[in-house]
Each structure stands twice: as C-alpha cells, then as structure tokens.
Design a protein around this motif. Structure first.
Motif, mmCIF file in Angstrom:
data_model
loop_
_atom_site.group_PDB
_atom_site.id
_atom_site.type_symbol
_atom_site.label_atom_id
_atom_site.label_comp_id
_atom_site.label_asym_id
_atom_site.label_seq_id
_atom_site.Cartn_x
_atom_site.Cartn_y
_atom_site.Cartn_z
ATOM 1 N N TYR A 1 0.842 -1.192 0.000
ATOM 2 C CA TYR A 1 0.000 0.000 0.000
ATOM 3 C C TYR A 1 0.880 1.246 0.000
ATOM 4 N N TYR A 2 0.529 2.163 -0.882
ATOM 5 C CA TYR A 2 1.282 3.394 -1.049
ATOM 6 C C TYR A 2 0.419 4.609 -0.757
ATOM 7 N N CYS A 3 1.034 5.571 -0.138
ATOM 8 C CA CYS A 3 0.426 6.874 0.054
ATOM 9 C C CYS A 3 0.961 7.793 -1.036
ATOM 10 N N ALA A 4 0.106 8.654 -1.561
ATOM 11 C CA ALA A 4 0.515 9.579 -2.603
ATOM 12 C C ALA A 4 -0.117 10.936 -2.353
ATOM 13 N N ALA A 5 0.472 11.965 -2.946
ATOM 14 C CA ALA A 5 -0.060 13.308 -2.763
ATOM 15 C C ALA A 5 0.089 14.118 -4.034
ATOM 16 N N SER A 6 -0.816 15.060 -4.197
ATOM 17 C CA SER A 6 -0.771 15.925 -5.371
ATOM 18 C C SER A 6 -1.199 17.327 -4.983
ATOM 19 N N PRO A 7 -0.514 18.335 -5.520
ATOM 20 C CA PRO A 7 -0.941 19.710 -5.279
ATOM 21 C C PRO A 7 -2.073 20.159 -6.204
ATOM 22 N N ARG A 8 -2.472 19.266 -7.131
ATOM 23 C CA ARG A 8 -3.471 19.677 -8.123
ATOM 24 C C ARG A 8 -4.653 18.720 -8.257
ATOM 25 N N ALA A 9 -4.464 17.458 -7.900
ATOM 26 C CA ALA A 9 -5.504 16.464 -8.139
ATOM 27 C C ALA A 9 -6.721 16.699 -7.250
ATOM 28 N N THR A 10 -7.841 16.107 -7.669
ATOM 29 C CA THR A 10 -9.030 16.051 -6.834
ATOM 30 C C THR A 10 -9.280 14.584 -6.490
ATOM 31 N N VAL A 11 -10.285 14.326 -5.671
ATOM 32 C CA VAL A 11 -10.570 12.936 -5.303
ATOM 33 C C VAL A 11 -11.086 12.146 -6.491
ATOM 34 N N ALA A 12 -11.403 12.826 -7.583
ATOM 35 C CA ALA A 12 -11.834 12.127 -8.791
ATOM 36 C C ALA A 12 -10.653 11.579 -9.588
ATOM 37 N N ASN A 13 -9.459 12.020 -9.242
ATOM 38 C CA ASN A 13 -8.264 11.546 -9.943
ATOM 39 C C ASN A 13 -7.823 10.217 -9.344
#
Length: 125
Positions: free
Chosen positions: A94-106
């Motif tokens: 299991y991986y955690c990821a982050a984005s400064p632009r994505a939404t929960v739809a991504n």
C-alpha cells in the motif's frame, strides 16, 4: 522536498483490521489531495481511496467501499486508512501519494506527484 512515510502494515487473518498511516513532511493543506494506492503481486498499481484537504471530500474504489475509511489529523500532517473486514485479495503493498493539483476524482497513479515507500499488507486465508 515532500516526503511521505507510510506505516502500519502487517499480517492479519481474513476478517481482520489494520490502520495505515501516512505522515507528510509538509503542511498538508499544500498537498491538496492525498491518495492511497496498492499493488498486488503481478498486478498494476491501483487506486484505493483519496482525501481532499481543500474540500474534505473522500472517494473510494468500489472494492473497498464500506470496509475502508480515510481520516486525517491536521495537527500531525497525517492521513490514515482504516481497513476492516480484510480479505486475501487485499494483500498488496500500500502506497500513500499526494498531489498539489488532483481532486478525489483523480484515480490514476500518474495524477499524483509524491509517493511514499509503501507498506506491506498481507491477509492470510
């Protein structure tokens, strides 16, 4: 430099529970959306869930709805993935990821910029 550190993986029997943690090295509001993905042996990395710090929306893959829950601790810059009623098919890294632009739809891994090192979850049958 953004660092994400996962913890909480382990070996559990079918029907068991685990809570994964993802601690971010920066204030989480700057990361907008944090996601959880997993990769089972021989399979592609797949979306599990996502949480938006911006509007606090959450999305789940259908395979985990009703069993997994995302929560967060703002003071600790940490997002959690509470997993219940685990099944052997949930076995994966299991991986955690982050984005400064994505939404929960991504839901594509390519939508996320920062990644943790992964934590192994094994569900025995």
């Amino acid at each position: 430099q953004v660092r994400l550190v996962e913890s909480g993986g382990g070996l559990v029997p079918t029907g068991g529970s685990l809570r994964l943690s993802c601690a971010a090295s920066v204030r989480t509001f700057s990361l907008v959306t944090m996601g959880w993905f997993r990769r089972a042996p021989g399979k592609e990395r797949e979306f599990v869930a996502a949480f938006s710090w911006k509007d606090r929306t959450i999305s789940y893959d259908d395979s985990v709805k009703g069993r997994f829950t995302v929560s967060r601790d703002i003071a600790k810059n940490t997002v959690y993935l509470q997993m219940a009623d685990l099944k052997p098919d949930d076995t994966a890294v299991y991986y955690c990821a982050a984005s400064p632009r994505a939404t929960v739809a991504n839901t594509s891994p390519s939508d996320y910029t920062y990644w943790g090192q992964g934590t192994q979850v094994t569900v025995s049958s």
